[in-house]
Design an enzyme around this catalytic site. Structure first.
Site, PDB file in Angstrom:
ATOM      1  N   THR A 131      35.181  53.674  38.475  1.00  0.00           N
ATOM      2  CA  THR A 131      36.537  53.135  38.498  1.00  0.00           C
ATOM      3  C   THR A 131      37.164  53.116  37.106  1.00  0.00           C
ATOM      4  O   THR A 131      36.446  53.038  36.095  1.00  0.00           O
ATOM      5  CB  THR A 131      36.490  51.689  39.044  1.00  0.00           C
ATOM      6  OG1 THR A 131      37.762  51.087  38.867  1.00  0.00           O
ATOM      7  CG2 THR A 131      35.458  50.837  38.322  1.00  0.00           C
ATOM      8  N   ASP A 132      38.496  53.095  37.060  1.00  0.00           N
ATOM      9  CA  ASP A 132      39.184  52.973  35.765  1.00  0.00           C
ATOM     10  C   ASP A 132      39.019  51.573  35.165  1.00  0.00           C
ATOM     11  O   ASP A 132      39.269  51.370  33.974  1.00  0.00           O
ATOM     12  CB  ASP A 132      40.677  53.330  35.897  1.00  0.00           C
ATOM     13  CG  ASP A 132      41.449  52.449  36.866  1.00  0.00           C
ATOM     14  OD1 ASP A 132      40.838  51.564  37.512  1.00  0.00           O
ATOM     15  OD2 ASP A 132      42.679  52.632  36.981  1.00  0.00           O
ATOM     16  N   GLU A 133      38.583  50.607  35.995  1.00  0.00           N
ATOM     17  CA  GLU A 133      38.492  49.227  35.490  1.00  0.00           C
ATOM     18  C   GLU A 133      37.446  49.061  34.391  1.00  0.00           C
ATOM     19  O   GLU A 133      37.470  48.072  33.660  1.00  0.00           O
ATOM     20  CB  GLU A 133      38.197  48.247  36.641  1.00  0.00           C
ATOM     21  CG  GLU A 133      39.277  48.267  37.690  1.00  0.00           C
ATOM     22  CD  GLU A 133      39.287  47.055  38.605  1.00  0.00           C
ATOM     23  OE1 GLU A 133      38.636  46.052  38.297  1.00  0.00           O
ATOM     24  OE2 GLU A 133      39.980  47.119  39.631  1.00  0.00           O
ATOM     25  N   TYR A 156      32.983  42.523  38.511  1.00  0.00           N
ATOM     26  CA  TYR A 156      32.976  43.826  39.212  1.00  0.00           C
ATOM     27  C   TYR A 156      32.977  44.971  38.205  1.00  0.00           C
ATOM     28  O   TYR A 156      32.113  45.860  38.255  1.00  0.00           O
ATOM     29  CB  TYR A 156      34.203  43.938  40.142  1.00  0.00           C
ATOM     30  CG  TYR A 156      34.505  45.362  40.560  1.00  0.00           C
ATOM     31  CD1 TYR A 156      33.631  46.071  41.401  1.00  0.00           C
ATOM     32  CD2 TYR A 156      35.650  46.031  40.115  1.00  0.00           C
ATOM     33  CE1 TYR A 156      33.902  47.387  41.776  1.00  0.00           C
ATOM     34  CE2 TYR A 156      35.924  47.342  40.485  1.00  0.00           C
ATOM     35  CZ  TYR A 156      35.040  48.013  41.319  1.00  0.00           C
ATOM     36  OH  TYR A 156      35.297  49.309  41.686  1.00  0.00           O
ATOM     37  N   LYS A 160      30.168  47.885  37.371  1.00  0.00           N
ATOM     38  CA  LYS A 160      30.420  49.334  37.468  1.00  0.00           C
ATOM     39  C   LYS A 160      30.152  49.991  36.102  1.00  0.00           C
ATOM     40  O   LYS A 160      29.573  51.080  36.035  1.00  0.00           O
ATOM     41  CB  LYS A 160      31.856  49.621  37.919  1.00  0.00           C
ATOM     42  CG  LYS A 160      32.165  49.264  39.362  1.00  0.00           C
ATOM     43  CD  LYS A 160      31.377  50.070  40.400  1.00  0.00           C
ATOM     44  CE  LYS A 160      31.774  51.518  40.478  1.00  0.00           C
ATOM     45  NZ  LYS A 160      31.105  52.212  41.614  1.00  0.00           N
TER      46      LYS A 160
HETATM   47  P1  NAD Z   1      34.455  49.684  50.086  1.00  0.00           P
HETATM   48  O1  NAD Z   1      34.115  48.289  49.725  1.00  0.00           O
HETATM   49  O2  NAD Z   1      35.538  49.953  51.064  1.00  0.00           O
HETATM   50  O3  NAD Z   1      33.140  50.423  50.658  1.00  0.00           O
HETATM   51  C1  NAD Z   1      31.885  50.273  50.066  1.00  0.00           C
HETATM   52  C2  NAD Z   1      30.826  50.804  51.029  1.00  0.00           C
HETATM   53  O4  NAD Z   1      29.548  50.657  50.414  1.00  0.00           O
HETATM   54  C3  NAD Z   1      30.791  50.048  52.367  1.00  0.00           C
HETATM   55  O5  NAD Z   1      30.696  50.964  53.436  1.00  0.00           O
HETATM   56  C4  NAD Z   1      29.524  49.208  52.254  1.00  0.00           C
HETATM   57  O6  NAD Z   1      28.903  48.953  53.507  1.00  0.00           O
HETATM   58  C5  NAD Z   1      28.651  50.083  51.361  1.00  0.00           C
HETATM   59  N1  NAD Z   1      27.644  49.300  50.631  1.00  0.00           N
HETATM   60  C6  NAD Z   1      27.849  48.157  49.927  1.00  0.00           C
HETATM   61  N2  NAD Z   1      26.679  47.690  49.446  1.00  0.00           N
HETATM   62  C7  NAD Z   1      25.715  48.561  49.846  1.00  0.00           C
HETATM   63  C8  NAD Z   1      24.306  48.626  49.656  1.00  0.00           C
HETATM   64  N3  NAD Z   1      23.655  47.673  48.972  1.00  0.00           N
HETATM   65  N4  NAD Z   1      23.642  49.665  50.192  1.00  0.00           N
HETATM   66  C9  NAD Z   1      24.288  50.624  50.896  1.00  0.00           C
HETATM   67  N5  NAD Z   1      25.615  50.597  51.134  1.00  0.00           N
HETATM   68  C10 NAD Z   1      26.320  49.580  50.612  1.00  0.00           C
HETATM   69  O7  NAD Z   1      34.719  50.412  48.702  1.00  0.00           O
HETATM   70  P2  NAD Z   1      35.750  51.580  48.333  1.00  0.00           P
HETATM   71  O8  NAD Z   1      37.026  50.980  47.950  1.00  0.00           O
HETATM   72  O9  NAD Z   1      35.691  52.629  49.362  1.00  0.00           O
HETATM   73  O10 NAD Z   1      35.067  52.120  46.983  1.00  0.00           O
HETATM   74  C11 NAD Z   1      34.056  53.120  47.032  1.00  0.00           C
HETATM   75  C12 NAD Z   1      33.617  53.439  45.630  1.00  0.00           C
HETATM   76  O11 NAD Z   1      34.722  53.912  44.860  1.00  0.00           O
HETATM   77  C13 NAD Z   1      33.053  52.245  44.859  1.00  0.00           C
HETATM   78  O12 NAD Z   1      31.980  52.691  44.073  1.00  0.00           O
HETATM   79  C14 NAD Z   1      34.221  51.787  43.993  1.00  0.00           C
HETATM   80  O13 NAD Z   1      33.755  51.166  42.823  1.00  0.00           O
HETATM   81  C15 NAD Z   1      34.891  53.111  43.689  1.00  0.00           C
HETATM   82  N6  NAD Z   1      36.339  53.052  43.419  1.00  0.00           N
HETATM   83  C16 NAD Z   1      37.186  52.386  44.279  1.00  0.00           C
HETATM   84  C17 NAD Z   1      38.560  52.415  44.029  1.00  0.00           C
HETATM   85  C18 NAD Z   1      39.538  51.724  44.968  1.00  0.00           C
HETATM   86  O14 NAD Z   1      40.721  51.654  44.657  1.00  0.00           O
HETATM   87  N7  NAD Z   1      39.123  51.233  46.122  1.00  0.00           N
HETATM   88  C19 NAD Z   1      39.065  53.088  42.919  1.00  0.00           C
HETATM   89  C20 NAD Z   1      38.161  53.723  42.055  1.00  0.00           C
HETATM   90  C21 NAD Z   1      36.803  53.714  42.325  1.00  0.00           C
HETATM   91  O1  DAU Z   2      41.550  50.421  39.645  1.00  0.00           O
HETATM   92  C1  DAU Z   2      40.578  50.725  40.591  1.00  0.00           C
HETATM   93  C2  DAU Z   2      40.170  49.474  41.324  1.00  0.00           C
HETATM   94  O2  DAU Z   2      41.257  49.117  42.160  1.00  0.00           O
HETATM   95  C3  DAU Z   2      38.890  49.643  42.139  1.00  0.00           C
HETATM   96  O3  DAU Z   2      37.819  49.906  41.264  1.00  0.00           O
HETATM   97  C4  DAU Z   2      38.595  48.386  42.962  1.00  0.00           C
HETATM   98  O4  DAU Z   2      37.476  48.628  43.788  1.00  0.00           O
HETATM   99  C5  DAU Z   2      39.809  48.088  43.818  1.00  0.00           C
HETATM  100  O5  DAU Z   2      39.589  46.893  44.523  1.00  0.00           O
HETATM  101  C6  DAU Z   2      41.070  47.973  42.963  1.00  0.00           C
HETATM  102  O6  DAU Z   2      41.027  46.777  42.123  1.00  0.00           O
HETATM  103  P1  DAU Z   2      42.310  45.829  41.923  1.00  0.00           P
HETATM  104  O7  DAU Z   2      41.819  44.503  41.518  1.00  0.00           O
HETATM  105  O8  DAU Z   2      43.335  46.481  41.079  1.00  0.00           O
HETATM  106  O9  DAU Z   2      42.877  45.835  43.449  1.00  0.00           O
HETATM  107  P2  DAU Z   2      43.429  44.660  44.395  1.00  0.00           P
HETATM  108  O10 DAU Z   2      43.958  45.339  45.621  1.00  0.00           O
HETATM  109  O11 DAU Z   2      42.446  43.571  44.574  1.00  0.00           O
HETATM  110  O12 DAU Z   2      44.661  44.097  43.573  1.00  0.00           O
HETATM  111  C7  DAU Z   2      45.735  44.918  43.171  1.00  0.00           C
HETATM  112  C8  DAU Z   2      46.688  44.058  42.352  1.00  0.00           C
HETATM  113  O13 DAU Z   2      47.309  43.104  43.225  1.00  0.00           O
HETATM  114  C9  DAU Z   2      46.009  43.251  41.266  1.00  0.00           C
HETATM  115  O14 DAU Z   2      46.862  43.152  40.132  1.00  0.00           O
HETATM  116  C10 DAU Z   2      45.837  41.862  41.890  1.00  0.00           C
HETATM  117  C11 DAU Z   2      47.040  41.758  42.800  1.00  0.00           C
HETATM  118  N1  DAU Z   2      46.827  40.939  44.024  1.00  0.00           N
HETATM  119  C12 DAU Z   2      45.745  41.237  44.807  1.00  0.00           C
HETATM  120  C13 DAU Z   2      45.492  40.492  45.937  1.00  0.00           C
HETATM  121  C14 DAU Z   2      44.288  40.792  46.804  1.00  0.00           C
HETATM  122  C15 DAU Z   2      47.715  39.917  44.368  1.00  0.00           C
HETATM  123  O15 DAU Z   2      48.726  39.675  43.656  1.00  0.00           O
HETATM  124  N2  DAU Z   2      47.454  39.180  45.482  1.00  0.00           N
HETATM  125  C16 DAU Z   2      46.373  39.413  46.286  1.00  0.00           C
HETATM  126  O16 DAU Z   2      46.191  38.686  47.291  1.00  0.00           O
END
Ligand code: NAD
Ligand code: DAU
Length: 349
Positions: A131-133, A156, A160
């Site tokens: 992730t970019d975080e 988190y 990562k």
């Molecule tokens: P998600 O939470 O929707 O899915 C995660 C999946 O991993 C689920 O299916 C869960 O069952 C599985 N999992 C969790 N713990 C596990 C374990 N111990 N063993 C096996 N499986 C397990 O997450 P997502 O948003 O799809 O993110 C997927 C990946 O991409 C992550 O590594 C996250 O850090 C990365 N990522 C997410 C975002 C975003 O915006 N969502 C952006 C950049 C990177």
């Molecule tokens: O940047 C990549 C990341 O983006 C991924 O690595 C993470 O897995 C993914 O969850 C996401 O993280 P964020 O924290 O940016 O996403 P989230 O949807 O939780 O929040 C987006 C923005 O909205 C953040 O500034 C917090 C704000 N927010 C979020 C929630 C859930 C609110 O204001 N209210 C809310 O209830």
């Protein structure tokens, strides 16, 4: 036939990656490994579950014995590792799960791959999806590049970052062929409604308050999930071993502007009076340690691998809203049970 292991394939991004690989690469046997936590949902893969080249494995990556057993039964050509605990708010409430899955789970996979591939290491690839975080928080100027030093701010992102460091360490120390990508915020179908967009779509649908953290002036850089899956395909097949690729669509939005746009789209789709969804906006206590701004410089993947996002944001947002509104059973199923308890603890109702 090549054997590809995709971890976390029942989750949001993983399910789009599994679908892409199962449909596009008929000469791959795709193994989806997932523990099926609250975020993992096999419904996400209904359309491919009967494909000849798709297999599901219910395994917890923290379970070292189970991971080693899997690698003794299969010689995978490559791994795309997405399984993770992924929600920042949950990491603030309970950091340990993030350390187990994101760090220990990743190291278990690295150890198993290293053992299984020891005789022909260079014929394999361990692709770690990050992730970019990990880069921390930006103020008003600049972008995250692949050279930006790591500065994670939440449990988190620290977990990562830890996993990224281990992946690089296994490349440097043991010569494991690895590649890493760091992507910005994804949006689209099948995202668990704890994340901003699906949570707010669901709340607008149910006329519930929209909990905006702080003043809503944090900035995120949004990418359609299918474009992330396409980037993962490009990096897996064309990326250089040992390299990192940032993925993003140069698409920054201040939270409040994004929420107001979403409200407009929802009013329109639900046939509600203009301005009615905006009235649901409620300012709540800010997220602890809330990163101000993320913005990805995606020039490397665009120039070196020829990847480009396929969708304009407004079009992607409409598509996303349409998906949630026409898949209300999916939303209702994932928001029942344990999700209700989480919601009560997080938002106090
Ligand atoms: P998600 O939470 O929707 O899915 C995660 C999946 O991993 C689920 O299916 C869960 O069952 C599985 N999992 C969790 N713990 C596990 C374990 N111990 N063993 C096996 N499986 C397990 O997450 P997502 O948003 O799809 O993110 C997927 C990946 O991409 C992550 O590594 C996250 O850090 C990365 N990522 C997410 C975002 C975003 O915006 N969502 C952006 C950049 C990177
Ligand atoms: O940047 C990549 C990341 O983006 C991924 O690595 C993470 O897995 C993914 O969850 C996401 O993280 P964020 O924290 O940016 O996403 P989230 O949807 O939780 O929040 C987006 C923005 O909205 C953040 O500034 C917090 C704000 N927010 C979020 C929630 C859930 C609110 O204001 N209210 C809310 O209830």
């Amino acid at each position: 036939m090549k054997k590809l292991l995709i971890t976390g394939g029942a989750g949001f991004i993983g399910s789009h990656v599994v679908r892409l690989f199962v449909n596009k690469y008929k000469d791959y046997q795709v193994y989806n490994l997932d523990k099926l936590t609250y975020a993992g949902n096999l419904e996400n893969l209904r359309d491919v579950e009967n494909a000849d080249n798709y297999h599901f494995l219910k395994i917890d990556i923290v379970d070292e014995e189970a991971v080693f057993k899997l690698f003794s039964e299969h010689r995978f050509d490559g791994i795309i590792h997405l399984a993770a605990e992924s929600h920042v708010d949950r990491s603030i409430a309970n950091p340990m799960e993030f350390i187990y899955t994101n760090i220990v789970g990743t190291v278990n996979l690295l150890n198993a791959a290293r053992q299984s591939w020891k005789d022909d290491m260079d014929q394999h690839l361990f692709y770690h999806v990050s992730t970019d975080e990990v880069y921390g928080s930006l103020d008003d100027g600049g972008y995250f590049t692949e050279e930006t030093p790591y500065d994670p701010q939440s449990p988190y992102s620290a977990s990562k970052a830890g996993s990224d460091h281990f992946v690089r360490a296994y490349h440097n120390t043991y010569g494991l062929p690895v590649v890493i990508s760091n992507c910005s915020n994804n949006y689209g179908p099948n995202q668990f409604p704890e994340k901003l967009l699906p949570l707010f779509i669901n709340n607008i649908r149910n006329n519930k308050p929209l909990p905006v953290y702080g003043k809503g002036d944090n900035v995120r850089d949004w990418l359609f999930v299918v474009d992330h899956a396409r980037a993962i395909d490009d990096i897996y097949h064309k990326g250089k071993v040992g390299e990192t690729y940032n993925i993003g669509g140069f698409n920054e939005w201040k939270n409040l502007d994004l929420i107001k746009l979403l409200c407009k789209v929802m009013d329109n789709k639900l046939g509600r009076e203009a301005g009615s969804s905006e009235k649901l906006i409620t300012y709540v206590k800010d997220r602890a340690g809330h990163d101000l701004r993320y913005a990805i410089d995606a020039n490397k993947i665009m120039h070196e691998l020829g990847w480009q996002p396929s969708l304009q944001f407004e079009e992607g947002l409409e598509k996303t809203v349409d998906w949630y509104l026409s898949n209300q059973t999916w939303l209702d199923n994932v928001t029942s049970g344990a999700y209700q308890q989480y919601y009560e603890v997080q938002y106090g109702e």
